[in-house]
Design an enzyme around this catalytic site. Structure first.
Site, PDB file in Angstrom:
ATOM      1  N   SER A   1       0.870  -1.244  -0.018  1.00  0.00           N
ATOM      2  CA  SER A   1      -0.134  -0.015  -0.115  1.00  0.00           C
ATOM      3  C   SER A   1       0.797   1.181  -0.067  1.00  0.00           C
ATOM      4  O   SER A   1       1.663   1.456  -1.000  1.00  0.00           O
ATOM      5  CB  SER A   1      -1.051  -0.147   1.014  1.00  0.00           C
ATOM      6  OG  SER A   1      -1.877   0.839   1.213  1.00  0.00           O
TER       7      SER A   1
ATOM      8  N   HIS B   1      -7.450  -5.610  -0.894  1.00  0.00           N
ATOM      9  CA  HIS B   1      -6.411  -5.041  -0.411  1.00  0.00           C
ATOM     10  C   HIS B   1      -5.956  -5.607   0.914  1.00  0.00           C
ATOM     11  O   HIS B   1      -4.625  -5.369   1.311  1.00  0.00           O
ATOM     12  CB  HIS B   1      -6.831  -3.402  -0.225  1.00  0.00           C
ATOM     13  CG  HIS B   1      -5.798  -2.537   0.121  1.00  0.00           C
ATOM     14  ND1 HIS B   1      -4.719  -2.111  -0.930  1.00  0.00           N
ATOM     15  CD2 HIS B   1      -5.312  -1.861   1.018  1.00  0.00           C
ATOM     16  CE1 HIS B   1      -3.812  -1.232  -0.607  1.00  0.00           C
ATOM     17  NE2 HIS B   1      -4.146  -0.942   0.821  1.00  0.00           N
TER      18      HIS B   1
END
Length: 658
Positions: free
Chosen positions: A520, A632
């Site tokens: 990320s 994610h």
């Protein structure tokens, strides 16, 4: 006989112990234990019970699905919990005297949360309902299951881990009768209601709802106190920001909640605020503490963690979590302004409950070499006794390496904190490669918590460095806010300074064999690093950002995140391009492995695709691994086989190049 080294498959051996909840009398606790079922490639969690005096632990449910949110009825005779044993999360009720749990709800779209009514005869529920329908309505099934177009009329139309959001579904609040199962819907209209709390006398609830017509730039929900009989509403909080976790004091006079305004956008510290229902005044109990309330620690073991925002005692004292200096500690507060820690340093308290008289706490605790167990903590003396031992055998058999805490000077001569793990089997005088692991967020933090990934890298023979550069939570408001408008600036300097520091202080680190990885924001920073220095000999970028211009339009948060973090949008693409790693792809000489989930809506996979094709077109050393169905949260909550595959890819790449 010596301990064995940790291996990637140890994910299957580790157990997650979470969500302790004390009975009203304080003599019993229920909690959730989660493990991975390797055969079904999924997580299985069940409800456990422990007698506080005898420490006798008993398993109370035995399903193959997931359970969460256990709650005692006010008289302690029943336990309710959520379970997905019938696909959708439903409320189940179990008598504390034994027997099978029975499903209280069978809603078409399940239940997102619930709360007991103090009378013990009803349960308040929060769940999704199709426009014009009721909780109990069944939808007509389209047996042909043909694909249909999806019309987009809002900017908030997708969400990571969810996908495309249904346009005609709204969260409503209702009440379910325990005996009859009769459901009475309490809210109505095309709004998203969130159930927050029920008063101890049962006459009021607290709910959140934002009724603005255009929700695209609404990022919070006002909280209101609602009279159950008249439905008259009293505003509890209505300001820009994110507020929740409301709970009534035992005498119902006060309401505590946690939240942060928009002063520093999404990096604003969260506080504990108390509202006095008698005169409408409010007190910010943590205003003097320059650290955020809540748990911002990054770990990869604890599953389904849901700690209370605030817990009251009968004396109107409060307890809450605070993220500070890499710790998540339990804190105590009084209404006259006294605030101080109630648990030690160097650990991660990821779950807790407090006895009604405030004499002891049940805490779920992890540290760097302990995956996590439940303990009884005596508040006044600080004495602690173990309640569970699910991971004890594992800890006794596996070599886990204690990290060394480090402090060094980063950009602007600010102190930066981090940790260094020596490789397993370390021998003085030998040289070893080092892997730098960068966290996501960036407004999160590495902490004193068990992280399987870090221990795995050490077991594979690497030193492991992980730090909290500026932009991380847990230090000060200035520190966490410092990254905004400066991505790739002083944060990059902090990270490179960490390498300078540990290599100068530790002769065992082979400076010709340095690796870097991160996910990320950590993936962005990995991309940025290899575009700005050749110091690292191998890199693995995960769920990363390479192009802030396209990120603006494809991420579920892109259109506001760019404004909040960079102060730029599509009217200033030059500013976004200047901080996009893709701009510097021509400079990349470090072999780069790109890992990305195909269902990642936060940092969509096109970010990886752009980077990979660009690098390959330039003849760079790179490979691209796609994880089907992964969002994610792959590294923490993804399908177990894909988590194993991801770790194998990371260690395999470093083995090849380091």
């Amino acid at each position: 006989m010596g301990k064995r080294k940790l291996v990637v498959e140890d994910l299957y051996a580790l157990q997650s112990v979470t969500n302790p909840v004390l009975s009203p009398c304080g003599g019993e606790v229920v909690f959730v234990r989660t493990h991975i079922d390797e055969d079904q490639n999924d997580y299985v969690s069940n409800l456990f019970h422990v007698d506080v005096l005898s420490n006798e632990v008993t398993q109370w449910t035995f399903g193959k699905g997931r359970v969460s949110s256990p709650q005692w009825s006010a008289d302690g005779t029943k336990i309710a919990f959520l379970s997905n044993r019938d696909e959708k999360n439903q409320v189940y009720v179990l008598s504390t005297k034994g027997g099978e749990a029975r499903a209280l709800t069978s809603f078409e779209k399940g239940v997102s949360s619930y709360l007991w009514s103090p009378c013990g005869k009803k349960v308040w529920v929060n769940g999704s309902v199709k426009e014009g329908k009721a909780f109990t309505d069944k939808e007509e099934k389209d047996e042909k299951k043909f694909a249909v177009p999806y019309r987009v009329t809002k900017m908030k139309y997708q969400m990571d881990a969810v996908g495309l959001l249904p346009q005609d579904i709204f969260k409503q609040i209702g009440v379910v009768d325990i005996e009859t199962g009769e459901v009475t819907q309490f809210t109505e209209g095309n709004h998203q209601y969130t159930l927050q709390a029920v008063s101890h006398d049962g006459t009021k609830i607290i709910m959140s709802v934002n009724k603005s017509e255009n929700q695209d730039y609404e990022f919070g929900q006002p909280m209101v106190i609602v009279d159950v009989e008249t439905k008259e509403e009293t505003v509890l909080v209505d300001e820009e920001g994110n507020f929740g976790g409301a709970t009534f004091s035992k005498d119902d006079r006060y309401i505590a909640y946690v939240g942060a305004n928009r002063t520093f956008q999404n990096t604003t510290h969260t506080d504990v605020v108390v509202y006095d229902t008698t005169d409408g005044t409010r007190m910010n109990l943590t205003e003097s503490i320059d650290a955020p309330v809540g748990d911002y620690a990054i770990a990869d073991l604890q599953q389904g963690v849901s700690a209370p925002a605030v817990v009251w005692t009968k004396d109107n004292h409060l307890y809450f979590q605070l993220s500070t200096m890499g710790d998540v500690r339990l804190y105590f507060a009084t209404l006259d302004g006294a605030v101080y820690p109630a648990s030690p340093e160097n650990e991660h308290i990821y779950g807790y409950d407090i006895s009604i008289d405030g004499t002891f706490a049940i805490v779920a605790v992890s540290n760097a070499i302990s995956p996590g167990e439940l303990f009884k903590l005596e508040i006044t003396t600080g004495e602690r006794s173990a309640i569970t031992s699910f991971n004890q055998t594992y800890v006794e058999e596996v070599e886990l390496i204690e990290p060394e805490a480090i402090v060094f000077q980063g950009a602007k001569e600010w102190d930066v904190h981090g940790w260094l793990i020596k490789p397993a089997g370390y021998v003085a005088g030998e040289k070893y490669p080092l892997v730098l692991n960068i966290h996501g967020g960036p407004a999160m933090m590495y902490g004193n918590s068990f992280v399987h990934e870090m221990q795995l890298l050490a077991a594979e023979g690497y030193g492991v460095l992980y730090i909290n550069p500026r932009g991380s939570h847990g230090y000060s408001q200035q520190f966490v806010d410092a990254v905004r408008g400066d991505y790739g600036g002083a944060d990059y300097e902090d990270i490179m300074a960490s390498i300078d520091f540990v290599t100068s202080e530790n002769e065992w680190i082979d400076t010709d064999r340095l690796g870097v990885t991160g996910g990320s924001y950590g993936g962005f920073m990995t991309n940025w690093i290899v575009g700005h220095t050749n110091r690292f000999k191998a890199a693995v970028t995960q769920r990363s950002i390479s192009n802030w211009i396209s990120f603006f339009g494809v991420s579920d948060i892109g259109y506001f995140f760019n404004d909040w973090q960079h102060g730029a949008n599509m009217t200033d693409v030059d500013a976004l391009w200047a901080i996009s790693p893709l701009k510097y792809a021509e400079n990349i000489e470090t072999p780069l492995l790109i890992l990305h989930g195909e269902k990642d809506f936060r940092c969509p996979i096109e970010q990886a695709e752009q980077l990979y094709i660009t690098l390959r077109s330039m003849g760079k050393e790179t490979e691209f691994v796609r994880f089907p169905g992964a969002d994610h949260n792959l590294s923490r909550e993804g399908a177990p086989n894909l988590r194993i595959a991801r770790l194998d890819e990371i260690t395999g790449w470093f083995k090849k190049y380091l």
